[in-house]
Design a protein around this motif. Sequence first.
Motif, PDB file in Angstrom:
ATOM      1  N   MET A  14       0.882  -1.226  -0.029  1.00  0.00           N
ATOM      2  CA  MET A  14       0.038  -0.133  -0.175  1.00  0.00           C
ATOM      3  C   MET A  14       0.814   1.264   0.010  1.00  0.00           C
ATOM      4  O   MET A  14       1.565   1.610   1.020  1.00  0.00           O
ATOM      5  CB  MET A  14      -0.969  -0.243   1.257  1.00  0.00           C
ATOM      6  CG  MET A  14      -1.871  -1.296   1.257  1.00  0.00           C
ATOM      7  SD  MET A  14      -2.869  -1.326   2.360  1.00  0.00           S
ATOM      8  CE  MET A  14      -1.998  -1.373   3.833  1.00  0.00           C
ATOM      9  N   GLN A 111      -5.383   3.803  -6.798  1.00  0.00           N
ATOM     10  CA  GLN A 111      -6.252   4.152  -6.113  1.00  0.00           C
ATOM     11  C   GLN A 111      -6.364   5.767  -5.998  1.00  0.00           C
ATOM     12  O   GLN A 111      -5.498   6.336  -5.495  1.00  0.00           O
ATOM     13  CB  GLN A 111      -5.684   4.047  -4.506  1.00  0.00           C
ATOM     14  CG  GLN A 111      -6.982   4.177  -3.319  1.00  0.00           C
ATOM     15  CD  GLN A 111      -6.522   4.318  -1.861  1.00  0.00           C
ATOM     16  OE1 GLN A 111      -5.149   4.374  -1.786  1.00  0.00           O
ATOM     17  NE2 GLN A 111      -7.294   4.053  -0.995  1.00  0.00           N
ATOM     18  N   GLY A 116      -8.207   5.300   2.549  1.00  0.00           N
ATOM     19  CA  GLY A 116      -7.846   4.548   3.757  1.00  0.00           C
ATOM     20  C   GLY A 116      -7.244   3.298   3.213  1.00  0.00           C
ATOM     21  O   GLY A 116      -7.186   2.867   2.027  1.00  0.00           O
ATOM     22  N   THR A 117      -6.555   2.506   4.261  1.00  0.00           N
ATOM     23  CA  THR A 117      -5.987   1.368   3.871  1.00  0.00           C
ATOM     24  C   THR A 117      -6.847   0.365   3.316  1.00  0.00           C
ATOM     25  O   THR A 117      -6.368  -0.333   2.499  1.00  0.00           O
ATOM     26  CB  THR A 117      -4.863   0.948   5.116  1.00  0.00           C
ATOM     27  OG1 THR A 117      -5.926   0.855   6.378  1.00  0.00           O
ATOM     28  CG2 THR A 117      -3.870   1.942   5.489  1.00  0.00           C
ATOM     29  N   GLY A 182      -1.849   2.098  15.542  1.00  0.00           N
ATOM     30  CA  GLY A 182      -3.014   1.460  15.836  1.00  0.00           C
ATOM     31  C   GLY A 182      -2.595   0.608  16.912  1.00  0.00           C
ATOM     32  O   GLY A 182      -1.526  -0.042  16.972  1.00  0.00           O
ATOM     33  N   GLU A 204      -7.526   2.615  16.187  1.00  0.00           N
ATOM     34  CA  GLU A 204      -6.503   3.421  15.563  1.00  0.00           C
ATOM     35  C   GLU A 204      -6.269   4.470  16.759  1.00  0.00           C
ATOM     36  O   GLU A 204      -7.036   5.010  17.476  1.00  0.00           O
ATOM     37  CB  GLU A 204      -7.098   3.959  14.115  1.00  0.00           C
ATOM     38  CG  GLU A 204      -7.048   3.316  13.200  1.00  0.00           C
ATOM     39  CD  GLU A 204      -5.486   2.637  12.859  1.00  0.00           C
ATOM     40  OE1 GLU A 204      -4.790   3.372  12.455  1.00  0.00           O
ATOM     41  OE2 GLU A 204      -5.421   1.140  13.009  1.00  0.00           O
ATOM     42  N   ASN A 219      -0.092  -2.422  15.931  1.00  0.00           N
ATOM     43  CA  ASN A 219      -0.108  -3.161  14.557  1.00  0.00           C
ATOM     44  C   ASN A 219       1.071  -2.393  13.839  1.00  0.00           C
ATOM     45  O   ASN A 219       1.117  -1.214  13.562  1.00  0.00           O
ATOM     46  CB  ASN A 219      -1.564  -2.683  14.268  1.00  0.00           C
ATOM     47  CG  ASN A 219      -1.628  -2.917  12.850  1.00  0.00           C
ATOM     48  OD1 ASN A 219      -1.025  -3.970  12.361  1.00  0.00           O
ATOM     49  ND2 ASN A 219      -2.423  -2.303  12.037  1.00  0.00           N
TER      50      ASN A 219
HETATM   51  C1  UD1 Z   1      -1.477   2.184   9.782  1.00  0.00           C
HETATM   52  C2  UD1 Z   1      -2.528   1.144  10.555  1.00  0.00           C
HETATM   53  C3  UD1 Z   1      -2.094   1.331  11.974  1.00  0.00           C
HETATM   54  C4  UD1 Z   1      -0.818   0.837  12.182  1.00  0.00           C
HETATM   55  C5  UD1 Z   1       0.312   1.716  11.263  1.00  0.00           C
HETATM   56  C6  UD1 Z   1       1.801   1.035  11.353  1.00  0.00           C
HETATM   57  C7  UD1 Z   1      -4.580   1.534   9.327  1.00  0.00           C
HETATM   58  C8  UD1 Z   1      -5.971   1.922   9.400  1.00  0.00           C
HETATM   59  N1  UD1 Z   1      -3.813   1.826  10.266  1.00  0.00           N
HETATM   60  O1  UD1 Z   1      -1.703   3.539  10.366  1.00  0.00           O
HETATM   61  O2  UD1 Z   1      -3.031   0.287  12.551  1.00  0.00           O
HETATM   62  O3  UD1 Z   1      -0.445   1.001  13.334  1.00  0.00           O
HETATM   63  O4  UD1 Z   1      -0.274   2.067   9.883  1.00  0.00           O
HETATM   64  O5  UD1 Z   1       2.505   1.898  10.737  1.00  0.00           O
HETATM   65  O6  UD1 Z   1      -4.378   0.820   8.434  1.00  0.00           O
HETATM   66  N2  UD1 Z   1      -2.126   4.019   1.962  1.00  0.00           N
HETATM   67  C9  UD1 Z   1      -2.746   3.987   0.838  1.00  0.00           C
HETATM   68  N3  UD1 Z   1      -3.999   4.452   0.793  1.00  0.00           N
HETATM   69  C10 UD1 Z   1      -4.670   5.092   1.641  1.00  0.00           C
HETATM   70  C11 UD1 Z   1      -4.191   5.167   2.923  1.00  0.00           C
HETATM   71  C12 UD1 Z   1      -3.014   4.849   3.170  1.00  0.00           C
HETATM   72  O7  UD1 Z   1      -2.211   3.374  -0.051  1.00  0.00           O
HETATM   73  O8  UD1 Z   1      -5.891   5.719   1.341  1.00  0.00           O
HETATM   74  C13 UD1 Z   1      -0.942   3.597   2.289  1.00  0.00           C
HETATM   75  C14 UD1 Z   1       0.073   4.614   2.767  1.00  0.00           C
HETATM   76  O9  UD1 Z   1       0.809   5.260   1.526  1.00  0.00           O
HETATM   77  C15 UD1 Z   1       0.959   3.725   3.680  1.00  0.00           C
HETATM   78  C16 UD1 Z   1       0.088   2.832   4.223  1.00  0.00           C
HETATM   79  O10 UD1 Z   1      -0.893   2.724   3.439  1.00  0.00           O
HETATM   80  O11 UD1 Z   1       2.013   3.361   2.931  1.00  0.00           O
HETATM   81  C17 UD1 Z   1      -0.334   3.218   5.967  1.00  0.00           C
HETATM   82  O12 UD1 Z   1      -0.739   4.527   5.569  1.00  0.00           O
HETATM   83  P1  UD1 Z   1      -0.756   5.484   6.925  1.00  0.00           P
HETATM   84  O13 UD1 Z   1      -1.557   6.707   6.680  1.00  0.00           O
HETATM   85  O14 UD1 Z   1       0.803   5.672   7.020  1.00  0.00           O
HETATM   86  O15 UD1 Z   1      -1.282   4.547   8.117  1.00  0.00           O
HETATM   87  P2  UD1 Z   1      -0.899   4.930   9.736  1.00  0.00           P
HETATM   88  O16 UD1 Z   1      -1.940   6.069   9.982  1.00  0.00           O
HETATM   89  O17 UD1 Z   1       0.386   4.887   9.812  1.00  0.00           O
END
Ligand code: UD1
Length: 558
Positions: A14, A111, A116-117, A182, A204, A219
């Motif tokens: 992601m 995307q 969100g993830t 999280g 979160e 997490n």
């Molecule tokens: C996320 C986790 C959190 C965990 C943390 C670890 C979720 C909801 N939360 O939070 O539980 O402790 O990672 O580092 O997953 N991304 C996308 N598309 C989106 C949003 C994010 O591709 O719409 C990608 C980002 O580029 C990144 C990854 O997903 O590489 C994580 O996203 P980020 O926003 O950093 O999540 P955290 O808030 O760190």
Amino acid sequence: MTKSPVKGLGAIVMAAGPGKRMRSKLAKVLHRVAGRPMVLYAVELAERLAGEGVVVVVGYQGKQVKAAIEADYAANPRLGGDRGSAHREKGLTAHVTNRASQPPPILIAEQPEQLGTGHAAMQARAVFARARSGPAATYVILNGDTPLLTEATVRDLIRLHETEKAAVTLLTANLRDPAGYGRVVRSRPGGKDERDGQVIRIVEDPDATAAEAELHEVNVGTYVVDGPFLFEVLDKLRPQNAQKEYYLTDIVALAVERGLRVSAMATREADEGLGINTRRQLAEVERVLRRQICARWMENGVTLRDPATTSIDADVEIGQDTVLYPHVALEGRTKIGEDCLVRSHTRIADSLLGHRVVVQDSCVIREARLEDDTMVGPFAHLRPGAVIRRTAKVGNFVEMKKAELGEGSKANHLSYLGDARIGKGVNIGAGTITCNYDGTRKHETVIEDEVFVGSDTQLIAPITVGRGAVIAAGSTLTDDVPADALAIARAEQVNRPGWAARRRALPGAEGRDGLRVTGLRAGALRPAKARHVSQKAGAPMPKPRKAAVAKKRAGREG
Ligand code: UD1
Ligand code: CA
């Protein structure tokens, strides 16, 4: 040792988020860690785990993210999975950057809106459905911002997932400062029942209660998920939370709700789970990774006089018994041979050094090539395209660009050599300048073997100096020089005997220190016309001081 990919495994990376907390114009996953865009760590790990079954989800600056992946692959095709093996086979003289580039066998999912993830993972579904391999039995999902994660840990996680027959297996870390992550919520921690202490959900940071925020188990953002379960459950996610996002982490609670098994494993080292959301975290991860890289090279037989101030990028290679002094930076795809010495405050980027190369203090070397037994510096600047052939020497305050210095040749002091081909056994005198630029275009200077270029020479390009020629010091050359010729291109010397003494004798000429001259007018010291002529031209001696004149006259007359 390289392990083969896990059968039936698909990987999702992601990497679509903007990374707002970085406060940057650049997408977070493109920020560099140990010289490489951060996303590449996850992509490469995914490749090692899932082979060709890798989907990278891109969105914010997606084109650039894709380009970064392609550029890395082009510079470093995975030949049998062993990074850089081709380079080692060919030896240090073959640079790696010009390989024919094939597109990487990595699939991209877009995307367009970063919701969100969970939403990110959902975008991978259609791509897997279209992929040659089809949907996978199991998926490993990786955040693009966790570069310290190791292959060994994720393989352990996959094994645990299999042995526990879990629907979801997640990686956790126990962090001293869990803020921003999280938190892993477990049922009745410390309870006696077999089912106590199970992971029941992830909350979160912005949604956590005060009590949940106290939890230190976080997490990591690395999950192994049963394939059919994943793509079915992702449809059930709802953005009902503080961030109004589709949280991938909600699949944990959804699995528990259905009575499916959720497993978890903690990283051995807490550092491994560090994610990068802010610049401070970027610096922290950078520090950890650099320390690991230094340790690895020391284990491989490289001496680091001060690892704390030595900065070695992830893709650098260094030969045995090479010694690095404090404050050395080795960047990009630099490769250094054996028994080299690199002194303090030197930066070497994307360059190739052979064996027994000595780089003295405070040099900047970029996209250059230094063959065996060469010496450079101190204070040398080798710019792209500088090539130093075997045993050649580049001294202090010498700048080179797109210039080749032949075997055994020397440019020891204060020179600019640009767009030049210099042969073997050439001496480039102090202060030599190749005038390569005419204000519009660049031109080449060719200096053939065994030429002696005197100090303070300017070579106005295009120009060729033939083999064995000698250039007199202080020459400004505009024309080619034939082989074995002497070229002198400077004004002839004028000596005015007694001039300085007469100046000193002028009234009011002597300053406080006896040297400074004040109130002199132009012409005050000019001798008679005839005396301007050089002695070399056979002119009469100019008029010296009175006493000496009398003496000379007496002599001549006598
Ligand atoms: C996320 C986790 C959190 C965990 C943390 C670890 C979720 C909801 N939360 O939070 O539980 O402790 O990672 O580092 O997953 N991304 C996308 N598309 C989106 C949003 C994010 O591709 O719409 C990608 C980002 O580029 C990144 C990854 O997903 O590489 C994580 O996203 P980020 O926003 O950093 O999540 P955290 O808030 O760190
Ligand atoms: Ca993150």
